[in-house]
Design a protein around this motif. Sequence first.
Motif, PDB file in Angstrom:
ATOM      1  N   ALA A  59       0.824  -1.212   0.000  1.00 21.81           N
ATOM      2  CA  ALA A  59       0.000   0.000   0.000  1.00 21.81           C
ATOM      3  C   ALA A  59       0.855   1.257   0.000  1.00 21.81           C
ATOM      4  CB  ALA A  59      -0.929  -0.005   1.213  1.00 21.81           C
ATOM      5  N   ALA A  60       1.919   1.284   0.822  1.00 19.56           N
ATOM      6  CA  ALA A  60       2.793   2.460   0.870  1.00 19.56           C
ATOM      7  C   ALA A  60       3.555   2.618  -0.434  1.00 19.56           C
ATOM      8  CB  ALA A  60       3.765   2.346   2.042  1.00 19.56           C
ATOM      9  N   PHE A  61       3.974   1.507  -1.000  1.00 20.27           N
ATOM     10  CA  PHE A  61       4.696   1.532  -2.275  1.00 20.27           C
ATOM     11  C   PHE A  61       3.803   2.087  -3.380  1.00 20.27           C
ATOM     12  CE2 PHE A  61       6.938  -1.214  -5.664  1.00 20.27           C
ATOM     13  CZ  PHE A  61       7.894  -0.242  -5.893  1.00 20.27           C
ATOM     14  N   ARG A  62       2.581   1.577  -3.427  1.00 21.12           N
ATOM     15  CA  ARG A  62       1.638   2.002  -4.468  1.00 21.12           C
ATOM     16  C   ARG A  62       1.303   3.490  -4.318  1.00 21.12           C
ATOM     17  NH1 ARG A  62      -2.337  -0.942  -3.039  1.00 21.12           N
ATOM     18  NH2 ARG A  62      -1.910  -2.778  -4.323  1.00 21.12           N
ATOM     19  N   ARG A 103      11.797   0.997  -5.552  1.00 26.04           N
ATOM     20  CA  ARG A 103      11.834   0.966  -4.083  1.00 26.04           C
ATOM     21  C   ARG A 103      12.949   1.856  -3.540  1.00 26.04           C
ATOM     22  NH1 ARG A 103      11.331  -5.030  -4.941  1.00 26.04           N
ATOM     23  NH2 ARG A 103       9.093  -5.459  -4.769  1.00 26.04           N
ATOM     24  N   ALA A 104      14.063   1.871  -4.260  1.00 26.79           N
ATOM     25  CA  ALA A 104      15.178   2.709  -3.819  1.00 26.79           C
ATOM     26  C   ALA A 104      14.775   4.180  -3.793  1.00 26.79           C
ATOM     27  CB  ALA A 104      16.382   2.508  -4.748  1.00 26.79           C
ATOM     28  N   GLY A 227      18.882   9.725 -11.227  1.00 29.26           N
ATOM     29  CA  GLY A 227      20.130   9.320 -10.603  1.00 29.26           C
ATOM     30  C   GLY A 227      20.083   9.246  -9.101  1.00 29.26           C
ATOM     31  N   SER A 228      18.924   9.394  -8.484  1.00 30.35           N
ATOM     32  CA  SER A 228      18.883   9.423  -7.029  1.00 30.35           C
ATOM     33  C   SER A 228      18.382   8.108  -6.476  1.00 30.35           C
ATOM     34  CB  SER A 228      17.966  10.536  -6.543  1.00 30.35           C
ATOM     35  OG  SER A 228      16.645  10.247  -6.928  1.00 30.35           O
ATOM     36  N   GLY A 229      18.574   7.945  -5.183  1.00 31.28           N
ATOM     37  CA  GLY A 229      18.028   6.781  -4.487  1.00 31.28           C
ATOM     38  C   GLY A 229      19.071   5.741  -4.195  1.00 31.28           C
ATOM     39  N   ALA A 230      19.070   5.245  -2.961  1.00 28.19           N
ATOM     40  CA  ALA A 230      19.989   4.174  -2.597  1.00 28.19           C
ATOM     41  C   ALA A 230      19.346   2.852  -2.928  1.00 28.19           C
ATOM     42  CB  ALA A 230      20.295   4.238  -1.103  1.00 28.19           C
ATOM     43  N   LEU A 231      20.076   1.994  -3.584  1.00 23.99           N
ATOM     44  CA  LEU A 231      19.547   0.709  -3.991  1.00 23.99           C
ATOM     45  C   LEU A 231      19.050  -0.047  -2.779  1.00 23.99           C
ATOM     46  CD1 LEU A 231      19.084  -1.249  -6.280  1.00 23.99           C
ATOM     47  CD2 LEU A 231      21.331  -2.224  -5.833  1.00 23.99           C
ATOM     48  N   SER A 232      17.796  -0.523  -2.838  1.00 23.54           N
ATOM     49  CA  SER A 232      17.207  -1.233  -1.723  1.00 23.54           C
ATOM     50  C   SER A 232      16.568  -2.508  -2.225  1.00 23.54           C
ATOM     51  CB  SER A 232      16.130  -0.375  -1.054  1.00 23.54           C
ATOM     52  OG  SER A 232      15.370  -1.133  -0.157  1.00 23.54           O
ATOM     53  N   THR A 233      16.732  -3.584  -1.466  1.00 24.04           N
ATOM     54  CA  THR A 233      16.074  -4.823  -1.817  1.00 24.04           C
ATOM     55  C   THR A 233      14.945  -5.145  -0.866  1.00 24.04           C
ATOM     56  OG1 THR A 233      17.685  -6.071  -0.515  1.00 24.04           O
ATOM     57  CG2 THR A 233      18.135  -5.805  -2.865  1.00 24.04           C
ATOM     58  N   SER A 234      14.484  -4.138  -0.114  1.00 20.46           N
ATOM     59  CA  SER A 234      13.376  -4.361   0.800  1.00 20.46           C
ATOM     60  C   SER A 234      12.119  -4.679   0.022  1.00 20.46           C
ATOM     61  CB  SER A 234      13.131  -3.098   1.645  1.00 20.46           C
ATOM     62  OG  SER A 234      14.254  -2.798   2.408  1.00 20.46           O
ATOM     63  N   GLY A 235      11.309  -5.565   0.562  1.00 21.33           N
ATOM     64  CA  GLY A 235      10.112  -5.975  -0.144  1.00 21.33           C
ATOM     65  C   GLY A 235       9.100  -4.872  -0.208  1.00 21.33           C
ATOM     66  N   SER A 236       8.207  -4.981  -1.199  1.00 21.08           N
ATOM     67  CA  SER A 236       7.203  -3.947  -1.342  1.00 21.08           C
ATOM     68  C   SER A 236       6.000  -4.287  -0.528  1.00 21.08           C
ATOM     69  CB  SER A 236       6.856  -3.762  -2.793  1.00 21.08           C
ATOM     70  OG  SER A 236       6.488  -4.952  -3.403  1.00 21.08           O
TER      71      SER A 236
END
Length: 236
Positions: A59-62, A103-104, A227-236
Amino acid sequence: MIPTDTTTGHGYTPSWRKDDPKAPRYFFRAASVIERAQMEAELSGEHAAGRVFPFEMVAAFRSGLQVLLADDPAIDTLLELVEAEAGGKTLGEEDRQTLIQARAVLAQHWPAYRELVAQQERRKEIAPIVVFRRFCIGWHNVDATFILGKDKAIPEAVLAQIDPMEMIGAGNFGYGLLYGSAADRDFQQPLPSDAAPSTSPSDKSMEDGSLMASDGPTIPGSNYLDGSGALSTSGS
């Protein structure tokens, strides 16, 4: 099935030391329904590390995508990928990387999503320690004296003598025991888990039982926050 016996010890040896004749072995008991609730209350209240459910992340991702990329032609494709992943569909590598990069961006620029990611990380680090101090009932081959404080939990001074990786691995094992599973759905184990638990006597001298973020590219197709954002593998 969740164990109902809250006195029997279940043994854990770190998998990376299984061939060591002097390997430590930690013992855990299961928890009552109330004890599990008390543990969760401590995590949620004192440590701000309550459970983060998948639907909350989705929900937060969307909502973040809909606001931050409202005028971007890539929004429809991204939302379709979110729904496909949430529905259990296996995504191709390109689509998976697209969501990782999205996500990043959201982890950096959308507060609601960023806080859920932070809460998830707090839980992953803190929950195994809380489980360890509450439900570990003894150990072998550990250079520390097992004692319980007035609160019937292992004191901080004793925890400080335990190898941190062993404590996290053992705590994850204990958490799985509390919920009837060797794996936790709420935080990832830092090292491979061992076999499913069995039983052993439950005091200090018990015998072994029979059981054993860097900068990333923009979201493909999007001009937002180039070009922004730190790569994240956290689930959505």
